[in-house]
Design a protein around this motif. Structure first.
Motif, PDB file in Angstrom:
ATOM      1  N   GLU A 100     -63.111  79.956  22.125  1.00  0.00           N
ATOM      2  CA  GLU A 100     -61.775  79.365  22.074  1.00  0.00           C
ATOM      3  C   GLU A 100     -61.902  77.854  21.952  1.00  0.00           C
ATOM      4  N   MET A 101     -60.819  77.205  21.555  1.00  0.00           N
ATOM      5  CA  MET A 101     -60.811  75.745  21.441  1.00  0.00           C
ATOM      6  C   MET A 101     -61.183  75.152  22.810  1.00  0.00           C
ATOM      7  N   PRO A 102     -62.207  74.295  22.891  1.00  0.00           N
ATOM      8  CA  PRO A 102     -62.602  73.751  24.193  1.00  0.00           C
ATOM      9  C   PRO A 102     -61.547  72.815  24.783  1.00  0.00           C
ATOM     10  N   LYS A 103     -61.461  72.839  26.107  1.00  0.00           N
ATOM     11  CA  LYS A 103     -60.542  71.946  26.821  1.00  0.00           C
ATOM     12  C   LYS A 103     -61.339  70.740  27.314  1.00  0.00           C
ATOM     13  N   ASN A 104     -60.634  69.707  27.744  1.00  0.00           N
ATOM     14  CA  ASN A 104     -61.306  68.521  28.281  1.00  0.00           C
ATOM     15  C   ASN A 104     -61.731  68.708  29.730  1.00  0.00           C
ATOM     16  N   GLU A 105     -61.082  69.646  30.427  1.00  0.00           N
ATOM     17  CA  GLU A 105     -61.411  69.872  31.837  1.00  0.00           C
ATOM     18  C   GLU A 105     -61.281  71.346  32.185  1.00  0.00           C
ATOM     19  N   TYR A 106     -62.246  71.835  32.996  1.00  0.00           N
ATOM     20  CA  TYR A 106     -62.260  73.225  33.448  1.00  0.00           C
ATOM     21  C   TYR A 106     -62.288  73.251  34.969  1.00  0.00           C
ATOM     22  N   SER A 107     -61.619  74.229  35.544  1.00  0.00           N
ATOM     23  CA  SER A 107     -61.611  74.395  36.996  1.00  0.00           C
ATOM     24  C   SER A 107     -62.951  74.961  37.450  1.00  0.00           C
ATOM     25  N   TYR A 108     -63.282  74.674  38.696  1.00  0.00           N
ATOM     26  CA  TYR A 108     -64.507  75.184  39.303  1.00  0.00           C
ATOM     27  C   TYR A 108     -64.519  76.710  39.187  1.00  0.00           C
ATOM     28  N   GLY A 109     -65.582  77.284  38.619  1.00  0.00           N
ATOM     29  CA  GLY A 109     -65.709  78.729  38.465  1.00  0.00           C
ATOM     30  C   GLY A 109     -65.165  79.267  37.150  1.00  0.00           C
ATOM     31  N   GLU A 110     -64.456  78.443  36.367  1.00  0.00           N
ATOM     32  CA  GLU A 110     -63.897  78.896  35.090  1.00  0.00           C
ATOM     33  C   GLU A 110     -65.034  79.073  34.072  1.00  0.00           C
ATOM     34  N   LYS A 111     -64.895  80.096  33.203  1.00  0.00           N
ATOM     35  CA  LYS A 111     -65.949  80.416  32.234  1.00  0.00           C
ATOM     36  C   LYS A 111     -65.540  80.053  30.813  1.00  0.00           C
ATOM     37  N   VAL A 112     -66.560  79.709  30.028  1.00  0.00           N
ATOM     38  CA  VAL A 112     -66.401  79.451  28.604  1.00  0.00           C
ATOM     39  C   VAL A 112     -67.384  80.374  27.889  1.00  0.00           C
ATOM     40  N   LYS A 113     -66.919  81.065  26.848  1.00  0.00           N
ATOM     41  CA  LYS A 113     -67.798  81.962  26.100  1.00  0.00           C
ATOM     42  C   LYS A 113     -68.208  81.306  24.787  1.00  0.00           C
ATOM     43  N   TYR A 114     -69.502  81.394  24.492  1.00  0.00           N
ATOM     44  CA  TYR A 114     -70.044  80.884  23.244  1.00  0.00           C
ATOM     45  C   TYR A 114     -70.287  82.053  22.279  1.00  0.00           C
ATOM     46  N   ILE A 115     -70.182  81.760  20.987  1.00  0.00           N
ATOM     47  CA  ILE A 115     -70.566  82.724  19.964  1.00  0.00           C
ATOM     48  C   ILE A 115     -71.456  81.993  18.956  1.00  0.00           C
ATOM     49  N   CYS A 116     -72.444  82.705  18.437  1.00  0.00           N
ATOM     50  CA  CYS A 116     -73.347  82.119  17.448  1.00  0.00           C
ATOM     51  C   CYS A 116     -72.662  82.085  16.087  1.00  0.00           C
ATOM     52  N   TYR A 117     -73.075  81.139  15.268  1.00  0.00           N
ATOM     53  CA  TYR A 117     -72.569  81.060  13.908  1.00  0.00           C
ATOM     54  C   TYR A 117     -72.896  82.363  13.168  1.00  0.00           C
ATOM     55  N   ASN A 118     -72.191  82.578  12.071  1.00  0.00           N
ATOM     56  CA  ASN A 118     -72.385  83.769  11.247  1.00  0.00           C
ATOM     57  C   ASN A 118     -73.864  83.921  10.865  1.00  0.00           C
ATOM     58  N   LYS A 119     -74.364  85.130  10.966  1.00  0.00           N
ATOM     59  CA  LYS A 119     -75.749  85.523  10.624  1.00  0.00           C
ATOM     60  C   LYS A 119     -76.780  85.115  11.682  1.00  0.00           C
ATOM     61  N   PHE A 120     -76.398  84.310  12.685  1.00  0.00           N
ATOM     62  CA  PHE A 120     -77.319  83.963  13.768  1.00  0.00           C
ATOM     63  C   PHE A 120     -77.211  85.037  14.847  1.00  0.00           C
ATOM     64  N   THR A 121     -78.287  85.287  15.560  1.00  0.00           N
ATOM     65  CA  THR A 121     -78.323  86.341  16.574  1.00  0.00           C
ATOM     66  C   THR A 121     -78.441  85.725  17.963  1.00  0.00           C
ATOM     67  N   MET A 122     -77.526  86.106  18.868  1.00  0.00           N
ATOM     68  CA  MET A 122     -77.562  85.565  20.226  1.00  0.00           C
ATOM     69  C   MET A 122     -78.575  86.328  21.070  1.00  0.00           C
ATOM     70  N   GLU A 123     -79.352  85.555  21.815  1.00  0.00           N
ATOM     71  CA  GLU A 123     -80.266  86.130  22.783  1.00  0.00           C
ATOM     72  C   GLU A 123     -79.991  85.435  24.104  1.00  0.00           C
ATOM     73  N   GLY A 124     -79.554  86.212  25.095  1.00  0.00           N
ATOM     74  CA  GLY A 124     -79.243  85.650  26.404  1.00  0.00           C
ATOM     75  C   GLY A 124     -77.789  85.871  26.773  1.00  0.00           C
ATOM     76  N   TYR A 125     -77.327  85.132  27.781  1.00  0.00           N
ATOM     77  CA  TYR A 125     -75.996  85.275  28.364  1.00  0.00           C
ATOM     78  C   TYR A 125     -75.049  84.256  27.734  1.00  0.00           C
ATOM     79  N   PRO A 126     -73.947  84.709  27.094  1.00  0.00           N
ATOM     80  CA  PRO A 126     -73.105  83.795  26.311  1.00  0.00           C
ATOM     81  C   PRO A 126     -72.098  82.966  27.106  1.00  0.00           C
ATOM     82  N   TYR A 127     -72.059  83.098  28.424  1.00  0.00           N
ATOM     83  CA  TYR A 127     -71.037  82.402  29.217  1.00  0.00           C
ATOM     84  C   TYR A 127     -71.606  81.183  29.934  1.00  0.00           C
TER      85      TYR A 127
END
Length: 170
Positions: free
Chosen positions: A66-93
């Protein structure tokens, strides 16, 4: 002690070392009997300093879902996704605790028609075209008509983080 009349103020402070007042220091009893602000709270200094995080850090070959915010609350999560054709290895949050994301986006392999022609190979299945192969994907090649495998490399090759050993036919 006892009821407070409208117009009277209450002033607050924290008793104890390492505490910070969170909220209004002074509140007033209003004519309707309600307070002008909620009662403040005393929190430990180290918790106060960890209540927010800034924008999520840049990660190579990835973006936030999602569009990143300037500030996140304690404990709030952000999810990452890899660009097209790239493969994620690991935990995306990434969680707002000051931790770094624990993933990598592994590179795809690109095999061009020119590279296949130089090596005397073609795709075993499919049309003559440039291909992008994700990490751990396997491609089957064949020698071009009238050519034979020269270096003993297997005609089936697997992409490993952007690297694929191509066979050679002559």
């Amino acid at each position: 002690e006892g009821p407070v009349k409208p117009g009277h103020n209450l002033t607050f402070s924290c008793n104890g070392q390492g505490l910070i007042l969170k909220g209004q220091r002074e509140i007033t009893c209003q004519p309707n009997g309600e307070w002008s602000s909620p009662f403040p709270k005393c929190e430990r200094k180290d918790i106060q300093m960890r209540t927010a995080c800034g924008p999520p850090p840049h990660q190579e070959n990835a973006d936030t879902e999602e569009m990143p915010k300037n500030e996140y609350s304690y404990g709030e999560k952000v999810k990452y996704i890899c660009y097209n054709k790239f493969t994620m290895e690991g935990y995306p949050y990434l969680t707002c605790y000051g931790h770094s994301p624990v993933f990598v986006c592994l590179n795809p392999c690109m095999v061009t028609v020119e590279e296949m022609d130089k090596r005397g190979i073609e795709l075993k299945w499919g049309e003559r075209q440039k291909i992008f192969s994700p990490h751990k994907d396997t491609i089957s090649f064949a020698c071009q008509k009238g050519k034979y495998l020269k270096d003993g490399t297997d005609l089936r090759q697997t992409c490993t983080n952007g690297v694929m050993l191509l066979p050679r036919c002559a």
